[in-house]
Design a protein around this motif. Structure first.
Motif, PDB file in Angstrom:
ATOM      1  N   ASN A  72      -0.719  -2.517   8.797  1.00  0.00           N
ATOM      2  CA  ASN A  72       0.612  -1.965   8.587  1.00  0.00           C
ATOM      3  C   ASN A  72       1.371  -2.029   9.914  1.00  0.00           C
ATOM      4  O   ASN A  72       1.008  -1.350  10.862  1.00  0.00           O
ATOM      5  CB  ASN A  72       0.490  -0.518   8.104  1.00  0.00           C
ATOM      6  CG  ASN A  72       1.811   0.137   7.862  1.00  0.00           C
ATOM      7  OD1 ASN A  72       2.869  -0.418   8.129  1.00  0.00           O
ATOM      8  ND2 ASN A  72       1.765   1.355   7.355  1.00  0.00           N
ATOM      9  N   ASN A 104       3.714  -7.620   2.737  1.00  0.00           N
ATOM     10  CA  ASN A 104       3.450  -6.217   2.397  1.00  0.00           C
ATOM     11  C   ASN A 104       2.280  -5.692   3.213  1.00  0.00           C
ATOM     12  O   ASN A 104       1.491  -6.461   3.763  1.00  0.00           O
ATOM     13  CB  ASN A 104       3.150  -6.047   0.911  1.00  0.00           C
ATOM     14  CG  ASN A 104       4.358  -6.290   0.035  1.00  0.00           C
ATOM     15  OD1 ASN A 104       5.478  -6.441   0.524  1.00  0.00           O
ATOM     16  ND2 ASN A 104       4.141  -6.334  -1.258  1.00  0.00           N
ATOM     17  N   ARG A 105       2.164  -4.391   3.241  1.00  0.00           N
ATOM     18  CA  ARG A 105       1.046  -3.746   3.929  1.00  0.00           C
ATOM     19  C   ARG A 105      -0.280  -4.140   3.285  1.00  0.00           C
ATOM     20  O   ARG A 105      -0.328  -4.524   2.122  1.00  0.00           O
ATOM     21  CB  ARG A 105       1.206  -2.231   3.863  1.00  0.00           C
ATOM     22  CG  ARG A 105       2.429  -1.744   4.594  1.00  0.00           C
ATOM     23  CD  ARG A 105       2.636  -0.269   4.391  1.00  0.00           C
ATOM     24  NE  ARG A 105       3.858   0.150   5.093  1.00  0.00           N
ATOM     25  CZ  ARG A 105       4.343   1.348   5.024  1.00  0.00           C
ATOM     26  NH1 ARG A 105       3.757   2.277   4.303  1.00  0.00           N
ATOM     27  NH2 ARG A 105       5.441   1.640   5.691  1.00  0.00           N
ATOM     28  N   GLY A 109       1.433  -9.193  -0.861  1.00  0.00           N
ATOM     29  CA  GLY A 109       2.855  -9.491  -0.915  1.00  0.00           C
ATOM     30  C   GLY A 109       3.203 -10.899  -1.319  1.00  0.00           C
ATOM     31  O   GLY A 109       2.341 -11.770  -1.443  1.00  0.00           O
ATOM     32  N   THR A 130       4.804  -7.669   7.308  1.00  0.00           N
ATOM     33  CA  THR A 130       4.403  -6.266   7.442  1.00  0.00           C
ATOM     34  C   THR A 130       2.929  -6.087   7.783  1.00  0.00           C
ATOM     35  O   THR A 130       2.520  -5.012   8.175  1.00  0.00           O
ATOM     36  CB  THR A 130       4.738  -5.510   6.139  1.00  0.00           C
ATOM     37  OG1 THR A 130       6.139  -5.676   5.888  1.00  0.00           O
ATOM     38  CG2 THR A 130       4.445  -4.050   6.226  1.00  0.00           C
TER      39      THR A 130
END
Length: 141
Positions: A72, A104-105, A109, A130
């Motif tokens: 993250n 995405n984390r 994603g 991310t």
């Protein structure tokens, strides 16, 4: 290696400034060894806030040392203190590992972008990355 953008290079390509531009995407990948981009220390992964290695820089040693990942970006920062989350626009992978980026984390994603060792991307999908991890050269993300 799975990539939504499909660009990859090989270490050792040295013919001046070698640039592969993906048709219609505006994304470029170049050999670090052939470039003038030297602000990223050898053995490091560096993220830049703006395209073409402009704006703030973040040198991420934990991508080339255990645990080899950042799940993250919210707790990782550029030198000016702003978070990396959804702010990375260009990257230099000056390490011996393949860099894998996700939008995405926790490595999820829509976007999954890879940069092989000793290459850089002057412009990646803008302000969406991310999370990241590195894997040994030759392994898939």
């Amino acid at each position: 290696m799975k990539r939504s953008s499909g660009a990859v290079g090989r270490r050792g390509l040295r013919a001046g400034l070698i640039v592969f531009v993906l048709a219609g995407s505006g994304i470029g990948v170049t050999s670090v060894e052939a470039s003038a981009a030297t602000a990223c220390p050898q053995g490091s992964v560096c993220f830049y806030k703006d395209a073409n290695f402009q704006g703030g820089i973040s040198i991420q040693q934990r991508l080339v040392e255990s645990p080899y990942q950042i799940a993250n970006f919210v707790n990782s920062h550029f030198q000016d203190g702003t978070t990396l989350e959804n702010q990375v626009s260009s990257v230099i992978n000056n390490s011996d590992r393949t860099l894998c980026l996700w939008s995405n984390r926790n490595f999820q994603g829509q976007y999954n972008w890879g940069v092989t060792s000793h290459f850089y991307a002057a412009q990646i999908p803008n302000d969406v990355m991310t999370s990241a991890r590195t894997v040994p050269a030759g392994q898939s993300c």
